[in-house]
Design a protein around this motif. Structure first.
Motif, mmCIF file in Angstrom:
data_model
loop_
_atom_site.group_PDB
_atom_site.id
_atom_site.type_symbol
_atom_site.label_atom_id
_atom_site.label_comp_id
_atom_site.label_asym_id
_atom_site.label_seq_id
_atom_site.Cartn_x
_atom_site.Cartn_y
_atom_site.Cartn_z
ATOM 1 N N LEU B 141 35.392 67.109 68.824
ATOM 2 C CA LEU B 141 35.446 66.555 67.472
ATOM 3 C C LEU B 141 34.098 65.971 67.072
ATOM 4 O O LEU B 141 33.669 66.113 65.929
ATOM 5 C CB LEU B 141 36.544 65.484 67.375
ATOM 6 C CG LEU B 141 37.970 65.985 67.575
ATOM 7 C CD1 LEU B 141 38.953 64.826 67.543
ATOM 8 C CD2 LEU B 141 38.346 67.021 66.520
ATOM 9 N N TYR B 144 31.832 68.719 65.976
ATOM 10 C CA TYR B 144 32.093 69.125 64.585
ATOM 11 C C TYR B 144 31.462 68.139 63.605
ATOM 12 O O TYR B 144 30.862 68.528 62.610
ATOM 13 C CB TYR B 144 33.600 69.216 64.308
ATOM 14 C CG TYR B 144 34.282 70.366 64.987
ATOM 15 C CD1 TYR B 144 33.609 71.556 65.218
ATOM 16 C CD2 TYR B 144 35.604 70.288 65.404
ATOM 17 C CE1 TYR B 144 34.223 72.629 65.849
ATOM 18 C CE2 TYR B 144 36.236 71.349 66.030
ATOM 19 C CZ TYR B 144 35.542 72.509 66.249
ATOM 20 O OH TYR B 144 36.143 73.558 66.867
ATOM 21 N N ILE B 147 27.727 68.788 63.480
ATOM 22 C CA ILE B 147 27.261 69.961 62.723
ATOM 23 C C ILE B 147 27.478 69.783 61.215
ATOM 24 O O ILE B 147 26.745 70.333 60.421
ATOM 25 C CB ILE B 147 27.859 71.313 63.205
ATOM 26 C CG1 ILE B 147 29.381 71.335 63.169
ATOM 27 C CG2 ILE B 147 27.316 71.733 64.532
ATOM 28 C CD1 ILE B 147 29.958 72.736 63.389
ATOM 29 N N PHE B 162 29.709 76.873 68.723
ATOM 30 C CA PHE B 162 30.875 76.593 67.897
ATOM 31 C C PHE B 162 32.126 77.262 68.479
ATOM 32 O O PHE B 162 33.185 76.633 68.597
ATOM 33 C CB PHE B 162 30.628 77.081 66.459
ATOM 34 C CG PHE B 162 31.837 76.962 65.569
ATOM 35 C CD1 PHE B 162 32.204 75.743 65.031
ATOM 36 C CD2 PHE B 162 32.627 78.074 65.283
ATOM 37 C CE1 PHE B 162 33.325 75.630 64.221
ATOM 38 C CE2 PHE B 162 33.756 77.969 64.476
ATOM 39 C CZ PHE B 162 34.090 76.729 63.946
ATOM 40 N N THR B 166 35.372 75.494 69.973
ATOM 41 C CA THR B 166 36.661 75.749 69.324
ATOM 42 C C THR B 166 37.724 76.154 70.351
ATOM 43 O O THR B 166 38.840 75.614 70.339
ATOM 44 C CB THR B 166 36.489 76.856 68.254
ATOM 45 O OG1 THR B 166 35.533 76.389 67.309
ATOM 46 C CG2 THR B 166 37.792 77.174 67.556
ATOM 47 N N LEU B 169 38.602 73.077 72.356
ATOM 48 C CA LEU B 169 39.409 72.111 71.586
ATOM 49 C C LEU B 169 40.871 72.563 71.493
ATOM 50 O O LEU B 169 41.785 71.782 71.792
ATOM 51 C CB LEU B 169 38.827 71.951 70.177
ATOM 52 C CG LEU B 169 39.657 71.079 69.226
ATOM 53 C CD1 LEU B 169 39.453 69.610 69.540
ATOM 54 C CD2 LEU B 169 39.309 71.328 67.779
ATOM 55 N N LEU B 170 41.067 73.828 71.103
ATOM 56 C CA LEU B 170 42.442 74.313 70.922
ATOM 57 C C LEU B 170 43.199 74.286 72.251
ATOM 58 O O LEU B 170 44.367 73.893 72.315
ATOM 59 C CB LEU B 170 42.432 75.729 70.338
ATOM 60 C CG LEU B 170 41.941 75.828 68.886
ATOM 61 C CD1 LEU B 170 41.771 77.270 68.472
ATOM 62 C CD2 LEU B 170 42.894 75.118 67.936
ATOM 63 N N TYR B 173 43.876 70.600 73.325
ATOM 64 C CA TYR B 173 44.826 69.996 72.390
ATOM 65 C C TYR B 173 46.253 70.396 72.787
ATOM 66 O O TYR B 173 47.141 69.559 72.908
ATOM 67 C CB TYR B 173 44.519 70.496 70.973
ATOM 68 C CG TYR B 173 44.537 69.414 69.932
ATOM 69 C CD1 TYR B 173 43.408 68.642 69.694
ATOM 70 C CD2 TYR B 173 45.664 69.174 69.169
ATOM 71 C CE1 TYR B 173 43.413 67.660 68.735
ATOM 72 C CE2 TYR B 173 45.676 68.186 68.206
ATOM 73 C CZ TYR B 173 44.542 67.429 67.992
ATOM 74 O OH TYR B 173 44.554 66.450 67.047
ATOM 75 N N GLY B 174 46.415 71.704 73.001
ATOM 76 C CA GLY B 174 47.725 72.207 73.420
ATOM 77 C C GLY B 174 48.092 71.738 74.808
ATOM 78 O O GLY B 174 49.258 71.457 75.105
ATOM 79 N N ILE B 176 47.448 68.939 76.180
ATOM 80 C CA ILE B 176 47.992 67.569 76.152
ATOM 81 C C ILE B 176 49.500 67.617 75.867
ATOM 82 O O ILE B 176 50.296 66.950 76.515
ATOM 83 C CB ILE B 176 47.256 66.708 75.105
ATOM 84 C CG1 ILE B 176 45.878 66.350 75.642
ATOM 85 C CG2 ILE B 176 48.027 65.434 74.784
ATOM 86 C CD1 ILE B 176 45.055 65.492 74.733
ATOM 87 N N VAL B 177 49.868 68.462 74.878
ATOM 88 C CA VAL B 177 51.299 68.580 74.527
ATOM 89 C C VAL B 177 52.077 69.073 75.746
ATOM 90 O O VAL B 177 53.149 68.559 76.086
ATOM 91 C CB VAL B 177 51.491 69.570 73.358
ATOM 92 C CG1 VAL B 177 52.930 69.548 72.869
ATOM 93 C CG2 VAL B 177 50.557 69.233 72.230
ATOM 94 N N ILE B 199 53.803 78.853 75.845
ATOM 95 C CA ILE B 199 52.782 77.937 75.302
ATOM 96 C C ILE B 199 51.461 78.095 76.057
ATOM 97 O O ILE B 199 50.403 78.281 75.472
ATOM 98 C CB ILE B 199 53.274 76.466 75.360
ATOM 99 C CG1 ILE B 199 54.513 76.316 74.479
ATOM 100 C CG2 ILE B 199 52.192 75.508 74.893
ATOM 101 C CD1 ILE B 199 55.250 74.991 74.664
ATOM 102 N N LEU B 203 47.813 79.463 74.806
ATOM 103 C CA LEU B 203 46.612 78.609 74.881
ATOM 104 C C LEU B 203 45.508 79.283 75.679
ATOM 105 O O LEU B 203 44.334 79.244 75.296
ATOM 106 C CB LEU B 203 46.961 77.254 75.504
ATOM 107 C CG LEU B 203 47.865 76.335 74.670
ATOM 108 C CD1 LEU B 203 48.219 75.092 75.462
ATOM 109 C CD2 LEU B 203 47.185 75.950 73.373
#
Lengths: 270, 225
Positions: B141, B144, B147, B162, B166, B169-170, B173-174, B176-177, B199, B203
């Motif tokens: 984050l 981002y 930039i 980038f 990306t 990050l994706l 993020y997933g 963690i869930v 899932i 990911l």
């Protein structure tokens, strides 16, 4: 709702957040690009306008000096020459001196008229680039400072007053550099008129200089030539190395119109 | 044999091969270290399949493959730190943040290993994993933000950094869930294997897909950046 479905939905919702973030970053970045381009465009336009104004002011100043030389100084000198011619009672030695002085004054008047013509925009516009350059070359050769030679290839055509004036000023700048710094004995000017391209080439056999590494190291005179050339949509290339002289080539597409060309120069005819 | 060919292993191997082709002569140690990370990841993913079978037969801690992933966690932290140091270092000085992150990670890793895990190294360091997930998300984050703040334009379509960020990050993020719901999903009444693998596979595909494109950008497309 089954807990498995709930979990998958929550996961998806959780993943939507970074997806939105990515879209935001992408859109913002696009806007930034547009903003940078606009800024760059404004900067270029401003620099062009500034250069145009500088050239117009310079031209106006040169025109005023030219008129002053033509209308005042040469007139005074003509009067001096006439007065000298009216002296009757004098011995032979004095008469000789008077005749020598009259010749010197006549030569000075002639030189000043030529100088006045080379400064005047009206004169260049009236005679055209080729004729003006011919006169200028004859003047340089007569001065004995350098052996100048003009070569014209192709059928000359009019490039437009503004363009011809700018090309003539580039020629003057290059000539000034050659005379001041190069120590050259020969200068060759080539005007190449072809159907789609016009070339003005100035070659000397002087000391030359090392090719600049980058734009920032290009001398102000050379940079000035490039800026002037860019103003009329031409490109100026400078090639030189120590001991091999210098060659400046200005290339112009005569059919490519530039905004500057279409403008009527302000107060030129005053 | 089929158990070795999964979406997981296939995309990892493709990513590793792409990394070898694109990054073997890269000037930055962070990018080159990714080859090592991907090689070891492939090795671990494929090599631990027999261990999973063994664990499924005799579910005792020593048969678990958790210790391998605990070691891999150290390598992940090292390589990702190098990468973020390289990527964020273009904009700001990252030394202090890097040092603090490594210290906190080490302390947490050791604390979890010796004081929280009942089975020690044979139990996975899930808290440390969550910690590095959060840490990497913050780094992403922040990248981002940097930039967007930067005055110069970067063509994101061809920016290797980038796309690498990306993907990372994706995935995290997933991740963690997944970590949050892992305990729910592993209960016997839910078809954990199906949902959890959907899932995770998605990911993994996103992560390695972004990374593969990032490596291609790094090698061939960076000049259009």
């Amino acid at each position: 709702m089954a807990i498995e479905v709930r979990i998958i939905l929550i996961t998806l919702i959780f993943l939507i957040a970074p997806a939105f973030l990515l879209i935001y970053v992408y859109i913002y970045n696009k806007r930034k690009k547009r903003h940078i381009e606009e800024k760059e465009h404004l900067k270029t336009t401003f620099q062009k306008e500034l250069l145009k104004t500088q050239i117009e002011v310079q031209e106006q100043t040169l025109n005023n000096i030219s008129r002053e030389i033509h209308d005042n100084i040469t007139q005074v000198l003509s009067f001096v020459k006439l007065n000298l011619g009216m002296i009757e009672e004098a011995d032979a030695a004095t008469k000789n001196k008077i005749t020598e002085s009259r010749e010197l004054v006549a030569q000075t008047i002639n030189d000043l008229r030529n100088l006045s013509k080379s400064m005047s925009f009206e004169h260049i516009a009236q005679l055209g680039l080729v004729k003006t350059l011919e006169i200028e070359m004859a003047r340089i050769s007569n001065s004995g400072l350098i052996n100048a030679n003009l070569v014209i290839t192709g059928e000359p055509y009019a490039l437009g007053e503004e363009r011809e004036l700018v090309l003539f000023r580039i020629f003057q700048e290059a000539l000034n550099n050659t005379l001041k710094h190069s120590g050259a004995k020969h200068l060759k000017i080539t005007l190449q008129y072809s159907e789609l391209l016009f070339n003005l080439t100035l070659e000397d056999d002087g000391a030359g200089f090392s090719a600049p590494d980058n734009e920032s190291t290009v001398g102000s005179g050379l940079k000035n030539m490039q800026s002037r050339a860019a103003l009329i949509g031409a490109s100026a290339e400078i090639s030189s190395s120590p001991g091999t002289g210098c060659c400046i080539t200005v290339t112009l597409n005569p059919f490519k119109q530039q905004a500057y060309i279409d403008d009527t120069p302000s107060d030129r005819s005053r | 044999m089929n158990e070795y060919i999964t979406p997981y292993t296939v995309i990892e191997v493709i990513c590793f091969i792409t990394a070898v082709i694109c990054l073997n002569k890269d000037k930055e140690p962070g990018w080159r270290a990714l080859i090592l990370l991907l090689f070891i990841t492939c090795f671990v993913e494929i090599g631990t399949i027999p261990m999973i079978n063994m664990f499924n037969k005799h579910s005792i801690a020593v048969n678990s493959n958790a210790w391998v992933y605990n070691i891999l966690l150290l390598l992940q932290m090292g390589v990702f730190t190098l990468m973020f140091d390289n990527i964020l270092g273009r904009f700001i000085s990252t030394r202090l943040v890097t040092i603090i992150s490594v210290i906190v990670f080490t302390l947490l890793y050791l604390y979890e290993l010796f004081y929280i895990n009942k089975e020690g190294i044979f139990e996975y360091n899930s808290i440390t994993n969550s910690f590095i997930s959060v840490l990497f998300i913050i780094h992403c984050l922040y990248y981002y933000y940097l930039i967007l703040r930067e005055d110069t334009y970067i063509n994101l379509k061809f920016s290797a950094e980038f796309w690498w960020v990306t993907g990372t990050l994706l995935f995290y993020y997933g991740n963690i869930v997944c970590n949050v719901f892992y305990n729910v999903l592993k209960q016997p009444q839910y078809n954990k294997a199906v949902h959890y693998s959907y899932i995770i596979n998605t990911l993994i595909l996103i992560l390695y897909g972004c990374w593969i494109y990032s490596f291609i950008c790094r090698k061939w497309l960076s000049k259009f950046e």
